[in-house]
Design a protein around this motif. Structure first.
Motif, PDB file in Angstrom:
ATOM      1  N   GLY A  24       0.902  -1.408  -0.491  1.00 27.50           N
ATOM      2  CA  GLY A  24      -0.338   0.274  -0.063  1.00 27.50           C
ATOM      3  C   GLY A  24       0.814   1.191  -0.275  1.00 27.50           C
ATOM      4  N   SER A  25       0.496   2.788  -0.671  1.00 23.19           N
ATOM      5  CA  SER A  25       1.678   3.561  -0.457  1.00 23.19           C
ATOM      6  C   SER A  25       0.459   4.487  -0.794  1.00 23.19           C
ATOM      7  N   ALA A  26       1.025   6.264  -0.419  1.00 24.33           N
ATOM      8  CA  ALA A  26       0.371   6.740  -0.338  1.00 24.33           C
ATOM      9  C   ALA A  26       1.215   8.689  -0.483  1.00 24.33           C
ATOM     10  N   LEU A  27       1.484   9.334  -1.513  1.00 25.40           N
ATOM     11  CA  LEU A  27       1.982  10.490  -1.580  1.00 25.40           C
ATOM     12  C   LEU A  27       1.173  11.652  -0.801  1.00 25.40           C
ATOM     13  N   PHE A  28       1.294  11.599  -0.218  1.00 28.23           N
ATOM     14  CA  PHE A  28       0.929  13.446   0.203  1.00 28.23           C
ATOM     15  C   PHE A  28       1.834  14.201   0.402  1.00 28.23           C
ATOM     16  N   SER A  29       0.391  15.907  -0.098  1.00 23.70           N
ATOM     17  CA  SER A  29       2.141  16.365  -0.228  1.00 23.70           C
ATOM     18  C   SER A  29       0.591  17.440   0.370  1.00 23.70           C
ATOM     19  N   VAL A  38       1.627  11.359   9.589  1.00 22.25           N
ATOM     20  CA  VAL A  38       0.349  10.370  10.083  1.00 22.25           C
ATOM     21  C   VAL A  38      -1.332  10.573   8.570  1.00 22.25           C
ATOM     22  N   CYS A  39      -1.032  11.743   7.925  1.00 24.40           N
ATOM     23  CA  CYS A  39      -2.258  11.520   6.647  1.00 24.40           C
ATOM     24  C   CYS A  39      -1.629  10.697   5.475  1.00 24.40           C
ATOM     25  N   GLY A  40      -0.482  10.600   5.512  1.00 15.24           N
ATOM     26  CA  GLY A  40       0.104   9.710   4.029  1.00 15.24           C
ATOM     27  C   GLY A  40       0.003   8.360   4.745  1.00 15.24           C
ATOM     28  N   GLY A  41       0.646   7.887   5.808  1.00 19.12           N
ATOM     29  CA  GLY A  41       0.443   6.593   6.743  1.00 19.12           C
ATOM     30  C   GLY A  41      -0.999   6.058   6.795  1.00 19.12           C
ATOM     31  N   SER A  42      -2.413   6.676   6.965  1.00 18.02           N
ATOM     32  CA  SER A  42      -3.711   7.150   7.194  1.00 18.02           C
ATOM     33  C   SER A  42      -3.823   6.256   5.706  1.00 18.02           C
ATOM     34  N   LEU A  43      -3.602   7.248   4.596  1.00 15.87           N
ATOM     35  CA  LEU A  43      -4.059   6.270   3.626  1.00 15.87           C
ATOM     36  C   LEU A  43      -3.024   5.426   3.192  1.00 15.87           C
ATOM     37  N   ALA A  44      -1.710   5.501   3.291  1.00 15.89           N
ATOM     38  CA  ALA A  44      -1.029   4.757   2.490  1.00 15.89           C
ATOM     39  C   ALA A  44      -1.701   2.459   3.167  1.00 15.89           C
ATOM     40  N   LEU A  45      -2.575   2.880   4.671  1.00 21.37           N
ATOM     41  CA  LEU A  45      -3.124   1.594   4.891  1.00 21.37           C
ATOM     42  C   LEU A  45      -4.066   0.810   4.058  1.00 21.37           C
ATOM     43  N   MET A  46      -4.799   2.127   4.379  1.00 25.96           N
ATOM     44  CA  MET A  46      -6.168   2.346   3.796  1.00 25.96           C
ATOM     45  C   MET A  46      -5.985   1.793   2.446  1.00 25.96           C
ATOM     46  N   ASP A  47      -5.336   1.911   1.803  1.00 28.18           N
ATOM     47  CA  ASP A  47      -4.808   1.166   0.014  1.00 28.18           C
ATOM     48  C   ASP A  47      -3.760   0.312   0.196  1.00 28.18           C
ATOM     49  N   ALA A  48      -3.953  -0.581   1.355  1.00 21.93           N
ATOM     50  CA  ALA A  48      -3.290  -1.498   1.205  1.00 21.93           C
ATOM     51  C   ALA A  48      -4.208  -2.863   1.730  1.00 21.93           C
ATOM     52  N   GLY A  49      -5.498  -2.332   1.906  1.00 22.20           N
ATOM     53  CA  GLY A  49      -6.206  -3.173   2.659  1.00 22.20           C
ATOM     54  C   GLY A  49      -6.702  -3.393   4.215  1.00 22.20           C
ATOM     55  N   VAL A  50      -5.905  -2.169   4.923  1.00 19.84           N
ATOM     56  CA  VAL A  50      -5.716  -2.261   6.344  1.00 19.84           C
ATOM     57  C   VAL A  50      -7.272  -2.194   7.008  1.00 19.84           C
ATOM     58  N   PRO A  51      -8.156  -2.221   7.481  1.00 19.56           N
ATOM     59  CA  PRO A  51      -9.288  -2.179   7.917  1.00 19.56           C
ATOM     60  C   PRO A  51      -9.467  -1.157   9.438  1.00 19.56           C
ATOM     61  N   LEU A  52      -8.991   0.122   9.298  1.00 18.10           N
ATOM     62  CA  LEU A  52      -8.468   1.183   9.568  1.00 18.10           C
ATOM     63  C   LEU A  52     -10.340   1.663   9.579  1.00 18.10           C
ATOM     64  N   LYS A  53     -10.546   2.092  11.209  1.00 21.73           N
ATOM     65  CA  LYS A  53     -11.421   2.250  12.052  1.00 21.73           C
ATOM     66  C   LYS A  53     -12.378   3.620  11.018  1.00 21.73           C
ATOM     67  N   ALA A  54     -10.985   4.547  10.832  1.00 21.26           N
ATOM     68  CA  ALA A  54     -11.280   5.709   9.950  1.00 21.26           C
ATOM     69  C   ALA A  54     -10.072   7.084   9.551  1.00 21.26           C
ATOM     70  N   ASN A  55      -9.801   7.587   8.162  1.00 21.64           N
ATOM     71  CA  ASN A  55      -8.968   8.016   8.392  1.00 21.64           C
ATOM     72  C   ASN A  55      -8.151   8.856   9.345  1.00 21.64           C
ATOM     73  N   VAL A  56      -6.934   8.815   9.262  1.00 22.69           N
ATOM     74  CA  VAL A  56      -6.660  10.366  10.762  1.00 22.69           C
ATOM     75  C   VAL A  56      -5.546  11.057   9.910  1.00 22.69           C
ATOM     76  N   ALA A  57      -6.350  12.455  10.608  1.00 20.98           N
ATOM     77  CA  ALA A  57      -5.061  13.570  10.258  1.00 20.98           C
ATOM     78  C   ALA A  57      -3.983  13.588  11.118  1.00 20.98           C
ATOM     79  N   GLY A  58      -3.519  14.849  10.660  1.00 24.34           N
ATOM     80  CA  GLY A  58      -3.046  15.760  11.416  1.00 24.34           C
ATOM     81  C   GLY A  58      -2.182  17.011  11.047  1.00 24.34           C
ATOM     82  N   ILE A  59      -2.286  17.965  12.451  1.00 20.61           N
ATOM     83  CA  ILE A  59      -1.723  19.453  11.693  1.00 20.61           C
ATOM     84  C   ILE A  59      -1.416  20.224  12.915  1.00 20.61           C
ATOM     85  N   SER A  60      -0.541  21.090  12.211  1.00 18.69           N
ATOM     86  CA  SER A  60       0.342  21.926  13.485  1.00 18.69           C
ATOM     87  C   SER A  60      -0.274  23.246  13.990  1.00 18.69           C
ATOM     88  N   VAL A  61      -0.454  23.540  15.079  1.00 19.92           N
ATOM     89  CA  VAL A  61      -0.623  25.038  15.307  1.00 19.92           C
ATOM     90  C   VAL A  61       0.274  25.632  15.943  1.00 19.92           C
TER      91      VAL A  61
END
Length: 709
Positions: free
Chosen positions: A339-344, A444-467
Motif C-alpha cells: 500500500g502506498s500514498a503520496l501526501f503533499s 500521519v495523513c500519508g500513513g493513514s492513506l497507505a494503510l487504507m490502500d493496503a487493505g488494512v481495515p482502519l476504523k477511519a482516516n486519521v489526519a494531523g496538523i500543527s498550530v
C-alpha cells in the motif's frame, strides 16, 4: 553536597520520594526519585568555561534503562547494554523539551543531564520520574534554571481520571497524556488517545495542571534544604549597535526576502543579504565577530516576522491565520508495495508505504521498565538531507526521526484493527521527500492513506496538523496579544513560539505533542489552539476521504495471504517439534510462514496459493482432524469398480465414489487413479454409518479456484 535529604508527596495512589545527598555527590546536582518500587537517578553537570563562538545551549540529555533494575540479563551476544532503545531516546526527548526553555537566554555552557533506571517494578513507568528528577537535580545544582517543573501521566478509565496509571491501567485507558508544566503554565504535553473528544482533552489538561502542584512543592522544599547557590556566569548578549545597524540599512531587503513564497528562493535571498552584510559591516564594526553578526541578523528577521504577524496578521506565504496550504494526494504509487500514498501539503511531501507480514515479524522489546513486550504495528520516519535541499551524512535514524516516527505511530495506533480481526504485523515507512513544516503530521495523513490502500481495515482516516503561536509583549504573564497560526511552515516554526501537533479522526484526538520556546502557555490559549486544530483537521480529512475512506476490499497480490486452521492445543508441541525442528521444516519445504497461538489457532502466511496449500496439507497430515469441507492430500490404497479407497496420513481411510472422481463421466476407476498415487480430496460429508465421504472433483474445483493445479 549536604547530607541525605528527602521530600515526599502523595501523588495518585502512591507516594513519590525525592532524595539527595546519598548518590552521585560529585555531580553539580543529583537526585533519586522513587515511586512504588521504581527508582531513577538523575544527575546534572554544566561546565564553567564557555567555548569560543558558542551560539546555542549544548544541552545533552541521556536516559538509560539498566537490565539489573528489572533483575534481568541484557539480550544480545555481548550480554550488556548497547545503544539506546527507542524508549530511552523518547524519554530523553521528553526530559529535554520542557527544560530547555527554562535556561536563561544566552546561557551557552555545555550541560549534561543523565538519567539512569536503578529499580523497576514493571508497573510504574520510569519516564515520569526521570522528568521530575531532571528538574529537581537542576534546582539542587548551581546551574541557573527558571524551574521547577512537575510531570505527571494522566489516564481515564470509565470516565474517572487517574494520575500516573500503571502499565496495566494504560492498556484500557481512553487517553495517555504526559503533562509537564511550571507552577503557572503548561510547558510540554505528549501522548495518544482513543478518538478523545476535544472537550474532554481540555478537562484532562486542567486536571493534570492541578496534579503537578505537589511535585513542584516537593522540589522547592528539597532545594531549600539542600540546594546550592546559583553560579555567576557570563550570558551571551546581542550587540545592540550591530542589530540597529542591520535594521536601519537592511530591514526593507530582509522583509522582502522573508515574504518570497518559495522556501528555496527565500533561503537564497536571505543568504545573499547576510553575505553582503558580513562584507560591509566590518567597515563600521571592525571587531564584530561572525557570531555577533549572525545573531543580530537573525534577531532582525525575527522582529520583522513577529511584528507583521501581530500587527497585520501577514504570514510569509500570504495565507490567513487559519488557512491550510494546498493539498494533493495520490495512492497506489508503486506496484510492488502493499500500500502506498503520496501526501503533499504545500512544500511538505511525505511518501508512505505500508507493508503486511506475519505476526512473527512483530518487534520484541526488552521493556525493562515494564509495558508492552512486543509491537505488531511499526511506523518508521526517514528525513533525508535532500528534503531540505542540503547535502548531509546518512546514518541510522536520528533522535528527531525516532521522535517524529513515534508521534505518527501512536496517532495511527488507535484506529489499527485488533490482532484478532486482522492477524498481520503492519509497518509504515515514511520517506520525507520535501520538508517545509509539519512533516510528522504529513506522515500521519500519508500513513493513514497507505494503510487504507493496503487493505488494512482502519476504523477511519486519521489526519494531523500543527498550530503555531506568536506572542506579543516581553512579560511572560502578558497574554493580551497573540496570534495562532494553522499549518506552520519552517520559518514560522523557527521564529514562532510554539509547535502544537494534534492528530485525530472526525470523532476525536488520537495523538498530540506540544513544544514551546516560551516559559509556558495559559490553558485557555491551548484550548483555542486545540479547537483551531480540529477545524483544520476536518478539512484535511475531507480531502483524504475523497481519495479513499475505506480500506481496499482486497489486500495486494504481493502481500501474504492467511490460511487459518485449528488444531487441538494438546498437539501444539507435536507440531512445533523439538527445538522448533518440525515447524521450521514445514516452513522451509512449503515456503510459508507459520504462527501458532496458545489456543491451537495456526496462521499460515504466504503470497503464493500453492505455498499456503502445501503448508496447510503438511500441518493437517500431522496434527489436523478431518472436517467436512476440508482439503486433504491422500494416497490411493485400493481401486474398486465403485471407486477408490484413500488414506489420509494420521487420519485413517475413506472412500471416493466413482461419481466423485472427476467432473466428466468415469467408466473405469483405474483410468483416473492408480494404487499408490497421491491425490487431493475434499471431505463432502458423513454417511449414515458415520463414515467420512470424500470427493476428488470437488477438491480439484476448489484448488483451481485458488489458482492451484
Amino acid at each position: 553536597m549536604p547530607e541525605y535529604v528527602n521530600a515526599k508527596r502523595n501523588i495518585g495512589d502512591q507516594s513519590i520520594i525525592f532524595e539527595t545527598g546519598k548518590l552521585a555527590k560529585m555531580a553539580d546536582g543529583s537526585v533519586t526519585v522513587s515511586y512504588g518500587e521504581t527508582a531513577v537517578l538523575v544527575t546534572v553537570v554544566s561546565v564553567t568555561e564557555l567555548k569560543e563562538e558558542q551560539d546555542f545551549l549544548p544541552l545533552q540529555v541521556e536516559y538509560r534503562e539498566k537490565a539489573a533494575a528489572a533483575g534481568r540479563f541484557p539480550g544480545g551476544y555481548f550480554r550488556k547494554e548497547g545503544r539506546p532503545t527507542d524508549k530511552e531516546i523518547l524519554t530523553s526527548r521528553m526530559i529535554d523539551r520542557p527544560l530547555r526553555p527554562l535556561f536563561p537566554t544566552g546561557y551557552f555552557y555545555e550541560t549534561q543531564i543523565l538519567g539512569t533506571l536503578l529499580s523497576a517494578d514493571g508497573q510504574n513507568d520510569p519516564d515520569i520520574l526521570a522528568i521530575n528528577g531532571a528538574s529537581a537535580a537542576l534546582m539542587l545544582s548551581d546551574v541557573p534554571f527558571n524551574g521547577p517543573v512537575g510531570a505527571v501521566r494522566i489516564g481515564q478509565i470509565d470516565g474517572r481520571w487517574i494520575i500516573n496509571p500503571t502499565h496495566r491501567e494504560r492498556e484500557i485507558s481512553d487517553v495517555d497524556l504526559v503533562y509537564v508544566g511550571s507552577e503557572h503554565f503548561p510547558l510540554m504535553i505528549e501522548g495518544s488517545a482513543r478518538e478523545f473528544p476535544e472537550e474532554e482533552f481540555v478537562k484532562a489538561l486542567a486536571f493534570a495542571h492541578q496534579s503537578i502542584q505537589e511535585l513542584i512543592s516537593a522540589q522547592k522544599e528539597l532545594a531549600e534544604k539542600a540546594g546550592k547557590p546559583k553560579r555567576q556566569c557570563v550570558l551571551f548578549k546581542e550587540n545592540v549597535e550591530i542589530t540597529k545597524w542591520i535594521a536601519d540599512l537592511y530591514s526593507h531587503q530582509i522583509e522582502a526576502a522573508l515574504y518570497v513564497p518559495s522556501k528555496a528562493l527565500r533561503h537564497n535571498s536571505l543568504a545573499k543579504i547576510k553575505q553582503e552584510i558580513a562584507e560591509k559591516i566590518i567597515q563600521s564594526f571592525p571587531h564584530a565577530t561572525p557570531m555577533e553578526i549572525s545573531w543580530s541578523f537573525d534577531l532582525v528577521q525575527r522582529e520583522i516576522f513577529r511584528r507583521n504577524v501581530l500587527t497585520t496578521q501577514k504570514r510569509c506565504d500570504g495565507r490567513g491565520l487559519e488557512d491550510i496550504r494546498p493539498i494533493t494526494i495520490e495512492t497506489s504509487i508503486f506496484p510492488r508495495s502493499h500500500g502506498s500514498a503520496l501526501f503533499s501539503r504545500g512544500e511538505t511531501q511525505a511518501l508512505c508505504m505500508a507493508t503486511l507480514a506475519s505476526l512473527n515479524e512483530a518487534q520484541e522489546l526488552d521493556a525493562y521498565g515494564g509495558g508492552e513486550q512486543s509491537k505488531r504495528f511499526l511506523l518508521h520516519y526517514f528525513f533525508p538531507p535532500f528534503s531540505v535541499g542540503e547535502v548531509g551524512k546518512v546514518f541510522g535514524q536520528s533522535r528527531r526521526e525516532i521522535g517524529h516516527g513515534a508521534l505518527a505511530e501512536r496517532s495511527l495506533l488507535p484506529v489499527i484493527p485488533s490482532e484478532k480481526d486482522f492477524p498481520y504485523a503492519i509497518r509504515v515507512s515514511s520517506e520525507i521527500l520535501e520538508s517545509n513544516g509539519s512533516t510528522s503530521m504529513a506522515t500521519v495523513c500519508g500513513g493513514s492513506l497507505a494503510l487504507m490502500d493496503a487493505g488494512v481495515p482502519l476504523k477511519a482516516n486519521v489526519a494531523g496538523i500543527s498550530v503555531g503561536l506568536v506572542k506579543g509583549g516581553e512579560d511572560d504573564f502578558d497574554w493580551s496579544h497573540y496570534c495562532l497560526l494553522t499549518d506552520i511552515i519552517g520559518l514560522e516554526d523557527h521564529y514562532g513560539d510554539m509547535d502544537f501537533k494534534i492528530a485525530g479522526t472526525k470523532k476525536g484526538i488520537t495523538g498530540f505533542q506540544l513544544d514551546l520556546k516560551l516559559k509556558g502557555i495559559p490553558l485557555e490559549v491551548m484550548e483555542k489552539a486545540i479547537f483551531q486544530s480540529k477545524r483544520a483537521r476536518l478539512i484535511i480529512l475531507e480531502h483524504m476521504d475523497k481519495v479513499i475512506n475505506v480500506a481496499r476490499p482486497e489486500i495486494s497480490k504481493h502481500a501474504p495471504r492467511i490460511e487459518k486452521i485449528k488444531i487441538h492445543p494438546d498437539k501444539i508441541g507435536l507440531l512445533i517439534g523439538p527445538g522448533g525442528k518440525t515447524i521450521k521444516r514445514i516452513s522451509a519445504e512449503s515456503g510459508a510462514e507459520i504462527t501458532i497461538e496458545d489456543d491451537g489457532t495456526v496462521l499460515i502466511y504466504s503470497s503464493s496459493a500453492e505455498s499456503l496449500e502445501s503448508a496447510r496439507a503438511m500441518i493437517e497430515d500431522m496434527v489436523g482432524e478431518v472436517t467436512v469441507g476440508g482439503l486433504y492430500r491422500s494416497k490411493v490404497v485400493s481401486v474398486k469398480d465403485f471407486g477408490c479407497f484413500i488414506e489420509i496420513k494420521g487420519k485413517g481411510e475413506g472412500l471416493v465414489h466413482i461419481s466423485e472422481l472427476s467432473d466428466t463421466p468415469v467408466r473405469r476407476v483405474d483410468q483416473v487413479v492408480r494404487v499408490g498415487e497421491e491425490i487431493w480430496v475434499k471431505c463432502i460429508g458423513v454417511d449414515e454409518k458415520g463414515r467420512y465421504k470424500f470427493s476428488r472433483k470437488a477438491a480439484m474445483k476448489e484448488l483451481q479456484s485458488k489458482g492451484i493445479g
